[in-house]
Motif scaffolding. Structure first.
Motif, PDB file in Angstrom:
ATOM      1  N   ILE A 137      43.432  35.441  29.823  1.00 34.19           N
ATOM      2  CA  ILE A 137      43.146  36.772  29.352  1.00 34.19           C
ATOM      3  C   ILE A 137      42.252  37.592  30.547  1.00 34.19           C
ATOM      4  CG2 ILE A 137      41.073  36.173  28.305  1.00 34.19           C
ATOM      5  CD1 ILE A 137      41.533  38.449  26.251  1.00 34.19           C
ATOM      6  N   SER A 138      42.724  38.652  30.425  1.00 33.56           N
ATOM      7  CA  SER A 138      42.058  39.588  31.380  1.00 33.56           C
ATOM      8  C   SER A 138      41.799  40.836  30.913  1.00 33.56           C
ATOM      9  CB  SER A 138      42.889  39.935  32.867  1.00 33.56           C
ATOM     10  OG  SER A 138      44.186  40.486  32.505  1.00 33.56           O
ATOM     11  N   ASN A 139      40.577  41.633  31.166  1.00 31.88           N
ATOM     12  CA  ASN A 139      40.410  42.979  30.687  1.00 31.88           C
ATOM     13  C   ASN A 139      39.921  43.935  32.011  1.00 31.88           C
ATOM     14  OD1 ASN A 139      37.091  43.354  30.420  1.00 31.88           O
ATOM     15  ND2 ASN A 139      37.817  41.030  30.266  1.00 31.88           N
ATOM     16  N   ALA A 140      39.966  45.226  31.616  1.00 34.06           N
ATOM     17  CA  ALA A 140      39.365  46.016  32.601  1.00 34.06           C
ATOM     18  C   ALA A 140      38.410  46.974  32.089  1.00 34.06           C
ATOM     19  CB  ALA A 140      40.628  46.647  33.426  1.00 34.06           C
ATOM     20  N   GLY A 141      37.779  46.839  30.914  1.00 31.26           N
ATOM     21  CA  GLY A 141      36.896  47.734  30.308  1.00 31.26           C
ATOM     22  C   GLY A 141      35.532  47.817  30.711  1.00 31.26           C
ATOM     23  N   THR A 142      34.742  48.734  30.513  1.00 32.70           N
ATOM     24  CA  THR A 142      33.485  49.088  31.041  1.00 32.70           C
ATOM     25  C   THR A 142      32.523  48.169  29.688  1.00 32.70           C
ATOM     26  OG1 THR A 142      34.106  51.132  31.547  1.00 32.70           O
ATOM     27  CG2 THR A 142      31.673  50.727  31.382  1.00 32.70           C
ATOM     28  N   ASN A 143      31.433  47.503  30.675  1.00 34.90           N
ATOM     29  CA  ASN A 143      30.516  46.677  29.520  1.00 34.90           C
ATOM     30  C   ASN A 143      31.534  45.688  28.796  1.00 34.90           C
ATOM     31  OD1 ASN A 143      28.316  47.699  30.995  1.00 34.90           O
ATOM     32  ND2 ASN A 143      28.399  49.615  29.782  1.00 34.90           N
ATOM     33  N   PRO A 144      32.543  45.070  28.905  1.00 39.20           N
ATOM     34  CA  PRO A 144      33.264  44.264  27.942  1.00 39.20           C
ATOM     35  C   PRO A 144      32.245  43.383  27.216  1.00 39.20           C
ATOM     36  CG  PRO A 144      33.661  43.627  30.234  1.00 39.20           C
ATOM     37  CD  PRO A 144      32.966  44.473  30.400  1.00 39.20           C
ATOM     38  N   TYR A 197      50.294  31.752  32.815  1.00 37.08           N
ATOM     39  CA  TYR A 197      50.489  31.433  34.369  1.00 37.08           C
ATOM     40  C   TYR A 197      50.715  30.155  34.882  1.00 37.08           C
ATOM     41  CZ  TYR A 197      48.755  32.181  39.350  1.00 37.08           C
ATOM     42  OH  TYR A 197      48.752  32.203  40.662  1.00 37.08           O
ATOM     43  N   ASP A 198      51.881  29.990  35.807  1.00 39.25           N
ATOM     44  CA  ASP A 198      52.265  28.793  36.164  1.00 39.25           C
ATOM     45  C   ASP A 198      51.739  28.361  37.755  1.00 39.25           C
ATOM     46  OD1 ASP A 198      53.988  30.238  37.973  1.00 39.25           O
ATOM     47  OD2 ASP A 198      55.925  29.552  36.902  1.00 39.25           O
ATOM     48  N   GLY A 199      50.994  29.280  38.073  1.00 39.72           N
ATOM     49  CA  GLY A 199      50.496  29.054  39.652  1.00 39.72           C
ATOM     50  C   GLY A 199      51.063  30.303  40.548  1.00 39.72           C
ATOM     51  N   THR A 200      52.298  30.648  40.314  1.00 42.35           N
ATOM     52  CA  THR A 200      53.125  31.527  40.922  1.00 42.35           C
ATOM     53  C   THR A 200      53.371  32.890  39.903  1.00 42.35           C
ATOM     54  OG1 THR A 200      53.990  29.837  42.290  1.00 42.35           O
ATOM     55  CG2 THR A 200      55.089  32.027  42.427  1.00 42.35           C
ATOM     56  N   ASN A 201      54.081  32.608  38.944  1.00 40.37           N
ATOM     57  CA  ASN A 201      54.750  33.455  37.855  1.00 40.37           C
ATOM     58  C   ASN A 201      53.618  33.792  36.645  1.00 40.37           C
ATOM     59  OD1 ASN A 201      57.046  33.704  39.241  1.00 40.37           O
ATOM     60  ND2 ASN A 201      57.257  31.772  38.658  1.00 40.37           N
ATOM     61  N   VAL A 202      53.632  35.240  36.369  1.00 39.17           N
ATOM     62  CA  VAL A 202      52.781  35.639  35.097  1.00 39.17           C
ATOM     63  C   VAL A 202      53.884  35.933  34.068  1.00 39.17           C
ATOM     64  CG1 VAL A 202      51.484  37.305  34.293  1.00 39.17           C
ATOM     65  CG2 VAL A 202      50.924  36.390  36.683  1.00 39.17           C
ATOM     66  N   PHE A 203      53.652  35.403  32.821  1.00 40.07           N
ATOM     67  CA  PHE A 203      54.522  35.858  31.863  1.00 40.07           C
ATOM     68  C   PHE A 203      53.464  36.354  30.683  1.00 40.07           C
ATOM     69  CE2 PHE A 203      56.184  32.188  33.883  1.00 40.07           C
ATOM     70  CZ  PHE A 203      57.612  32.639  34.217  1.00 40.07           C
ATOM     71  N   TYR A 204      53.862  37.475  30.440  1.00 41.86           N
ATOM     72  CA  TYR A 204      52.862  38.323  29.268  1.00 41.86           C
ATOM     73  C   TYR A 204      53.011  38.232  28.001  1.00 41.86           C
ATOM     74  CZ  TYR A 204      51.035  40.679  33.578  1.00 41.86           C
ATOM     75  OH  TYR A 204      50.324  40.897  34.647  1.00 41.86           O
ATOM     76  N   PHE A 205      52.170  37.855  27.149  1.00 43.21           N
ATOM     77  CA  PHE A 205      52.292  38.115  25.537  1.00 43.21           C
ATOM     78  C   PHE A 205      52.214  39.315  25.265  1.00 43.21           C
ATOM     79  CE2 PHE A 205      51.074  33.315  25.358  1.00 43.21           C
ATOM     80  CZ  PHE A 205      52.180  32.954  24.952  1.00 43.21           C
ATOM     81  N   ILE A 206      50.890  39.936  26.023  1.00 40.87           N
ATOM     82  CA  ILE A 206      50.548  41.324  25.747  1.00 40.87           C
ATOM     83  C   ILE A 206      49.837  41.909  27.144  1.00 40.87           C
ATOM     84  CG2 ILE A 206      49.796  41.271  23.339  1.00 40.87           C
ATOM     85  CD1 ILE A 206      46.873  41.438  24.050  1.00 40.87           C
ATOM     86  N   ARG A 207      50.338  43.184  27.465  1.00 41.24           N
ATOM     87  CA  ARG A 207      49.684  43.820  28.914  1.00 41.24           C
ATOM     88  C   ARG A 207      49.306  45.205  28.683  1.00 41.24           C
ATOM     89  NH1 ARG A 207      53.353  43.856  34.096  1.00 41.24           N
ATOM     90  NH2 ARG A 207      51.792  44.650  35.579  1.00 41.24           N
ATOM     91  N   ASP A 208      48.115  45.319  28.914  1.00 41.54           N
ATOM     92  CA  ASP A 208      47.405  46.810  29.090  1.00 41.54           C
ATOM     93  C   ASP A 208      47.199  47.216  27.912  1.00 41.54           C
ATOM     94  OD1 ASP A 208      47.173  46.451  31.973  1.00 41.54           O
ATOM     95  OD2 ASP A 208      49.134  47.460  32.589  1.00 41.54           O
ATOM     96  N   ILE A 209      46.818  46.449  26.947  1.00 40.52           N
ATOM     97  CA  ILE A 209      46.635  46.889  25.458  1.00 40.52           C
ATOM     98  C   ILE A 209      45.196  47.598  25.505  1.00 40.52           C
ATOM     99  CG2 ILE A 209      46.242  46.048  23.127  1.00 40.52           C
ATOM    100  CD1 ILE A 209      49.096  46.116  24.103  1.00 40.52           C
ATOM    101  N   VAL A 210      44.779  48.503  24.728  1.00 44.42           N
ATOM    102  CA  VAL A 210      43.457  49.070  24.667  1.00 44.42           C
ATOM    103  C   VAL A 210      43.104  48.425  23.065  1.00 44.42           C
ATOM    104  CG1 VAL A 210      41.980  51.037  23.994  1.00 44.42           C
ATOM    105  CG2 VAL A 210      44.063  51.029  25.864  1.00 44.42           C
TER     106      VAL A 210
END
Length: 99
Positions: A85-92, A48-61
């Motif tokens: 890194i971001s995640n959307a899991g329950t009780n990560p 993340y450069d402050g404006t743009n996001v460049f993904y290595f992986i995206r929405d992986i389970v």
């Protein structure tokens, strides 16, 4: 070479390496371990450069008790980008190790 160790126990975006920090972007491997009893969903690793996001992986389970290793073309310029890194899991319960 960068060495970062992080435990993540909340559903959030976590900066692993901050733009302009003393860590170099010479990353050989990123290990993401899901230590939770639930699947880690929506896991993303990005630059993340402050404006743009460049993904290595995206929405992986990442299934429960499984590790994911990224080790190809992951070096970057820490003068320009945050590694996140971001995640959307329950009780990560993730462990991230960067070598």
């Amino acid at each position: 070479m960068a060495r970062v160790y992080k435990n993540i126990t909340t559903e959030t975006t976590t900066t692993l390496m901050t733009k302009g920090s003393s860590n170099s972007g010479l990353v050989n491997k990123i290990l993401i371990s899901n230590n939770s009893s639930s699947d880690a969903t929506g896991v993303c690793v990005d630059l993340y450069d402050g404006t743009n996001v460049f993904y290595f992986i995206r929405d992986i389970v990442i299934p429960s008790k499984v590790s994911l290793v990224l080790e190809d073309n992951i070096a970057f310029d820490t003068k320009k980008y945050n590694l996140r890194i971001s995640n959307a899991g329950t009780n990560p319960n993730l462990t991230v190790i960067i070598h």
